[in-house]
Design a protein around this motif. Structure first.
Motif, PDB file in Angstrom:
ATOM      1  N   CYS A  71       0.808  -1.221   0.000  1.00 47.04           N
ATOM      2  CA  CYS A  71       0.000   0.000   0.000  1.00 47.04           C
ATOM      3  C   CYS A  71       0.844   1.275   0.000  1.00 47.04           C
ATOM      4  O   CYS A  71       0.303   2.378  -0.139  1.00 47.04           O
ATOM      5  CB  CYS A  71      -0.946  -0.004   1.194  1.00 47.04           C
ATOM      6  SG  CYS A  71      -2.253  -1.254   1.072  1.00 47.04           S
ATOM      7  N   LYS A  72       2.180   1.103   0.147  1.00 47.38           N
ATOM      8  CA  LYS A  72       3.066   2.269   0.082  1.00 47.38           C
ATOM      9  C   LYS A  72       3.899   2.268  -1.200  1.00 47.38           C
ATOM     10  O   LYS A  72       4.811   3.075  -1.356  1.00 47.38           O
ATOM     11  CB  LYS A  72       3.983   2.291   1.304  1.00 47.38           C
ATOM     12  CG  LYS A  72       3.235   2.515   2.616  1.00 47.38           C
ATOM     13  CD  LYS A  72       4.195   2.554   3.798  1.00 47.38           C
ATOM     14  CE  LYS A  72       3.438   2.778   5.106  1.00 47.38           C
ATOM     15  NZ  LYS A  72       4.344   2.810   6.286  1.00 47.38           N
ATOM     16  N   ALA A  73       3.557   1.358  -2.093  1.00 49.30           N
ATOM     17  CA  ALA A  73       4.317   1.258  -3.343  1.00 49.30           C
ATOM     18  C   ALA A  73       3.957   2.368  -4.325  1.00 49.30           C
ATOM     19  O   ALA A  73       4.712   2.656  -5.259  1.00 49.30           O
ATOM     20  CB  ALA A  73       4.069  -0.101  -3.989  1.00 49.30           C
ATOM     21  N   LEU A  74       2.797   2.994  -4.130  1.00 53.87           N
ATOM     22  CA  LEU A  74       2.374   4.108  -4.985  1.00 53.87           C
ATOM     23  C   LEU A  74       2.475   5.429  -4.232  1.00 53.87           C
ATOM     24  O   LEU A  74       2.204   5.493  -3.028  1.00 53.87           O
ATOM     25  CB  LEU A  74       0.923   3.922  -5.449  1.00 53.87           C
ATOM     26  CG  LEU A  74       0.646   2.925  -6.566  1.00 53.87           C
ATOM     27  CD1 LEU A  74      -0.841   2.951  -6.927  1.00 53.87           C
ATOM     28  CD2 LEU A  74       1.483   3.215  -7.794  1.00 53.87           C
ATOM     29  N   LYS A  75       2.845   6.463  -4.958  1.00 55.76           N
ATOM     30  CA  LYS A  75       2.886   7.795  -4.355  1.00 55.76           C
ATOM     31  C   LYS A  75       1.474   8.274  -4.039  1.00 55.76           C
ATOM     32  O   LYS A  75       0.508   7.915  -4.724  1.00 55.76           O
ATOM     33  CB  LYS A  75       3.555   8.775  -5.312  1.00 55.76           C
ATOM     34  CG  LYS A  75       4.991   8.421  -5.663  1.00 55.76           C
ATOM     35  CD  LYS A  75       5.538   9.388  -6.697  1.00 55.76           C
ATOM     36  CE  LYS A  75       6.953   9.008  -7.116  1.00 55.76           C
ATOM     37  NZ  LYS A  75       7.477   9.908  -8.178  1.00 55.76           N
ATOM     38  N   LYS A  76       1.365   9.109  -3.022  1.00 58.09           N
ATOM     39  CA  LYS A  76       0.068   9.635  -2.604  1.00 58.09           C
ATOM     40  C   LYS A  76      -0.581  10.415  -3.733  1.00 58.09           C
ATOM     41  O   LYS A  76      -1.796  10.272  -3.989  1.00 58.09           O
ATOM     42  CB  LYS A  76       0.247  10.536  -1.380  1.00 58.09           C
ATOM     43  CG  LYS A  76      -1.056  11.112  -0.844  1.00 58.09           C
ATOM     44  CD  LYS A  76      -0.803  11.984   0.375  1.00 58.09           C
ATOM     45  CE  LYS A  76      -2.107  12.583   0.886  1.00 58.09           C
ATOM     46  NZ  LYS A  76      -1.876  13.451   2.090  1.00 58.09           N
ATOM     47  N   LYS A  85     -11.235  10.834  -4.715  1.00 53.19           N
ATOM     48  CA  LYS A  85     -12.129  10.593  -3.588  1.00 53.19           C
ATOM     49  C   LYS A  85     -12.153   9.120  -3.174  1.00 53.19           C
ATOM     50  O   LYS A  85     -13.217   8.506  -2.980  1.00 53.19           O
ATOM     51  CB  LYS A  85     -13.550  11.077  -3.919  1.00 53.19           C
ATOM     52  CG  LYS A  85     -13.609  12.572  -4.204  1.00 53.19           C
ATOM     53  CD  LYS A  85     -15.027  13.036  -4.511  1.00 53.19           C
ATOM     54  CE  LYS A  85     -15.062  14.521  -4.810  1.00 53.19           C
ATOM     55  NZ  LYS A  85     -16.449  15.008  -5.113  1.00 53.19           N
ATOM     56  N   ALA A  86     -10.968   8.561  -3.045  1.00 52.02           N
ATOM     57  CA  ALA A  86     -10.851   7.159  -2.629  1.00 52.02           C
ATOM     58  C   ALA A  86     -11.458   6.957  -1.245  1.00 52.02           C
ATOM     59  O   ALA A  86     -11.347   7.818  -0.367  1.00 52.02           O
ATOM     60  CB  ALA A  86      -9.387   6.740  -2.608  1.00 52.02           C
ATOM     61  N   ASP A  87     -12.111   5.835  -1.056  1.00 50.28           N
ATOM     62  CA  ASP A  87     -12.738   5.534   0.231  1.00 50.28           C
ATOM     63  C   ASP A  87     -11.709   5.510   1.358  1.00 50.28           C
ATOM     64  O   ASP A  87     -11.970   5.980   2.466  1.00 50.28           O
ATOM     65  CB  ASP A  87     -13.453   4.177   0.163  1.00 50.28           C
ATOM     66  CG  ASP A  87     -14.605   4.188  -0.834  1.00 50.28           C
ATOM     67  OD1 ASP A  87     -15.143   5.281  -1.105  1.00 50.28           O
ATOM     68  OD2 ASP A  87     -14.943   3.106  -1.354  1.00 50.28           O
ATOM     69  N   LYS A  88     -10.535   4.934   1.077  1.00 48.44           N
ATOM     70  CA  LYS A  88      -9.442   4.886   2.045  1.00 48.44           C
ATOM     71  C   LYS A  88      -8.175   5.357   1.344  1.00 48.44           C
ATOM     72  O   LYS A  88      -7.647   4.660   0.471  1.00 48.44           O
ATOM     73  CB  LYS A  88      -9.243   3.460   2.579  1.00 48.44           C
ATOM     74  CG  LYS A  88     -10.375   2.954   3.462  1.00 48.44           C
ATOM     75  CD  LYS A  88     -10.106   1.531   3.929  1.00 48.44           C
ATOM     76  CE  LYS A  88      -8.878   1.465   4.814  1.00 48.44           C
ATOM     77  NZ  LYS A  88      -8.625   0.112   5.363  1.00 48.44           N
ATOM     78  N   ALA A  89      -7.717   6.512   1.724  1.00 46.89           N
ATOM     79  CA  ALA A  89      -6.538   7.075   1.069  1.00 46.89           C
ATOM     80  C   ALA A  89      -5.312   6.182   1.223  1.00 46.89           C
ATOM     81  O   ALA A  89      -4.455   6.133   0.334  1.00 46.89           O
ATOM     82  CB  ALA A  89      -6.240   8.466   1.639  1.00 46.89           C
ATOM     83  N   GLU A  90      -5.237   5.458   2.322  1.00 49.80           N
ATOM     84  CA  GLU A  90      -4.074   4.596   2.581  1.00 49.80           C
ATOM     85  C   GLU A  90      -4.187   3.251   1.867  1.00 49.80           C
ATOM     86  O   GLU A  90      -3.237   2.455   1.848  1.00 49.80           O
ATOM     87  CB  GLU A  90      -3.874   4.363   4.075  1.00 49.80           C
ATOM     88  CG  GLU A  90      -4.947   3.552   4.754  1.00 49.80           C
ATOM     89  CD  GLU A  90      -6.170   4.374   5.170  1.00 49.80           C
ATOM     90  OE1 GLU A  90      -6.952   3.882   6.009  1.00 49.80           O
ATOM     91  OE2 GLU A  90      -6.332   5.502   4.666  1.00 49.80           O
ATOM     92  N   GLY A  91      -5.352   2.964   1.293  1.00 45.88           N
ATOM     93  CA  GLY A  91      -5.544   1.714   0.576  1.00 45.88           C
ATOM     94  C   GLY A  91      -5.928   0.563   1.491  1.00 45.88           C
ATOM     95  O   GLY A  91      -5.839   0.658   2.721  1.00 45.88           O
ATOM     96  N   THR A  92      -6.364  -0.514   0.878  1.00 42.22           N
ATOM     97  CA  THR A  92      -6.732  -1.718   1.623  1.00 42.22           C
ATOM     98  C   THR A  92      -5.785  -2.846   1.239  1.00 42.22           C
ATOM     99  O   THR A  92      -5.746  -3.274   0.076  1.00 42.22           O
ATOM    100  CB  THR A  92      -8.178  -2.142   1.303  1.00 42.22           C
ATOM    101  OG1 THR A  92      -9.073  -1.075   1.642  1.00 42.22           O
ATOM    102  CG2 THR A  92      -8.555  -3.393   2.080  1.00 42.22           C
ATOM    103  N   GLN A 228      -0.259   2.064 -16.691  1.00 39.20           N
ATOM    104  CA  GLN A 228       1.179   1.973 -16.979  1.00 39.20           C
ATOM    105  C   GLN A 228       1.984   2.842 -16.019  1.00 39.20           C
ATOM    106  O   GLN A 228       3.042   2.425 -15.535  1.00 39.20           O
ATOM    107  CB  GLN A 228       1.444   2.376 -18.425  1.00 39.20           C
ATOM    108  CG  GLN A 228       0.917   1.373 -19.437  1.00 39.20           C
ATOM    109  CD  GLN A 228       1.099   1.842 -20.867  1.00 39.20           C
ATOM    110  OE1 GLN A 228       0.846   3.000 -21.203  1.00 39.20           O
ATOM    111  NE2 GLN A 228       1.532   0.950 -21.732  1.00 39.20           N
ATOM    112  N   THR A 229       1.482   4.038 -15.734  1.00 39.45           N
ATOM    113  CA  THR A 229       2.166   4.932 -14.791  1.00 39.45           C
ATOM    114  C   THR A 229       2.258   4.293 -13.409  1.00 39.45           C
ATOM    115  O   THR A 229       3.316   4.298 -12.763  1.00 39.45           O
ATOM    116  CB  THR A 229       1.417   6.282 -14.692  1.00 39.45           C
ATOM    117  OG1 THR A 229       1.434   6.935 -15.962  1.00 39.45           O
ATOM    118  CG2 THR A 229       2.072   7.178 -13.647  1.00 39.45           C
ATOM    119  N   ALA A 230       1.154   3.729 -12.963  1.00 37.58           N
ATOM    120  CA  ALA A 230       1.125   3.113 -11.634  1.00 37.58           C
ATOM    121  C   ALA A 230       2.043   1.895 -11.574  1.00 37.58           C
ATOM    122  O   ALA A 230       2.760   1.695 -10.582  1.00 37.58           O
ATOM    123  CB  ALA A 230      -0.304   2.709 -11.287  1.00 37.58           C
TER     124      ALA A 230
END
Length: 243
Positions: A71-76, A85-92, A228-230
């Motif tokens: 969940c920290k592999a992608l930049k904020k 407007k993601a439900d959980k900004a930190e991801g699941t 591709q960016t992600a």
């Protein structure tokens, strides 16, 4: 007549001696044959030793030994851009029975624009690490085989339509993209999937979306660009986790 007797005796003596010599020679010949047999056994033993199978070659060591925090592999900023407007900004984080070799994370969010309609975006990916194994092969070989399986799995999903699969450059050591449409829960979704390998790690990323309240589903080209960016960021995070 008297003088012939010694001569006859000498002849008889020689006649008796000759067979005796032949017998001795014959024994000597048998003895030599026995030595040759022992030598043959030794040669056969040496040949058998030479024919013993050599030890199998060792497989190459795996390039990576650890996975990053999924969940920290992608930049904020990347998450906010791809999933407004993601439900959980930190991801699941995915539940995994073996987090050392498999991890994943996902985000979902509905961008509600009132009377202009709404768009839903969902981003999910998994990371799979393959160790080198004497029986199964190197980690890189196993990861390469897994890429093929994943691409085939995505293309073979039930209900997919308009499937577009292509190799991709500039993402890890090898990558393929698969775009397709699907109707899910009564709504049309567009998907952009990237399957990429970096060393002995495989990243499978799915970025998809749908339109609500009269809005069309996100454009497939935009989804592919975002996927591709992600994926590039996730691939980079694998290398960073192994420094």
């Amino acid at each position: 007549m008297y003088r012939k007797a010694p001569r006859i005796a000498r002849i008889l003596t020689c006649a008796v001696a000759v067979p005796a010599l032949l017998v001795v020679a014959g024994c000597s010949s048998d003895s030599g044959s026995g030595s040759g047999s022992d030598g043959g056994k030794k040669d056969a033993g040496a040949q058998q030793q030479q024919k013993k199978p050599s030890a199998p070659p060792t497989v190459a060591a795996a390039k990576f030994a650890a996975l990053p925090d999924a969940c920290k592999a992608l930049k904020k900023d990347t998450v906010e851009d791809l999933v407004p407007k993601a439900d959980k900004a930190e991801g699941t984080a995915d539940e995994s029975s073996d987090p050392q070799s498999r991890r994943g994370c996902s985000w979902g969010g509905l961008d509600d624009k009132g009377v202009k309609g709404s768009q839903y975006h969902y981003l999910t990916y998994s990371l799979q690490l393959f160790e080198s194994n004497q029986a199964l092969g190197s980690g890189e070989k196993r990861a390469t085989e897994y890429v093929t399986k994943q691409v085939n799995k995505v293309q073979g999903k039930e209900g997919v339509k308009d499937v577009r699969a292509n190799p991709a450059e500039g993402i890890g050591d090898q990558a393929s993209t698969i775009g397709y449409g699907a109707r899910e829960a009564g709504t049309d979704f567009n998907h952009a999937v990237v399957v990429a390998r970096t060393g002995n790690v495989v990243v499978t990323l799915d970025y998809n979306g749908a339109g609500y309240a009269g809005t069309k589903a996100p454009d497939p080209a935009d989804l592919l660009k975002g996927a591709q960016t992600a994926t590039k960021e996730v691939v980079a995070s694998v290398a960073a986790a192994n420094k």
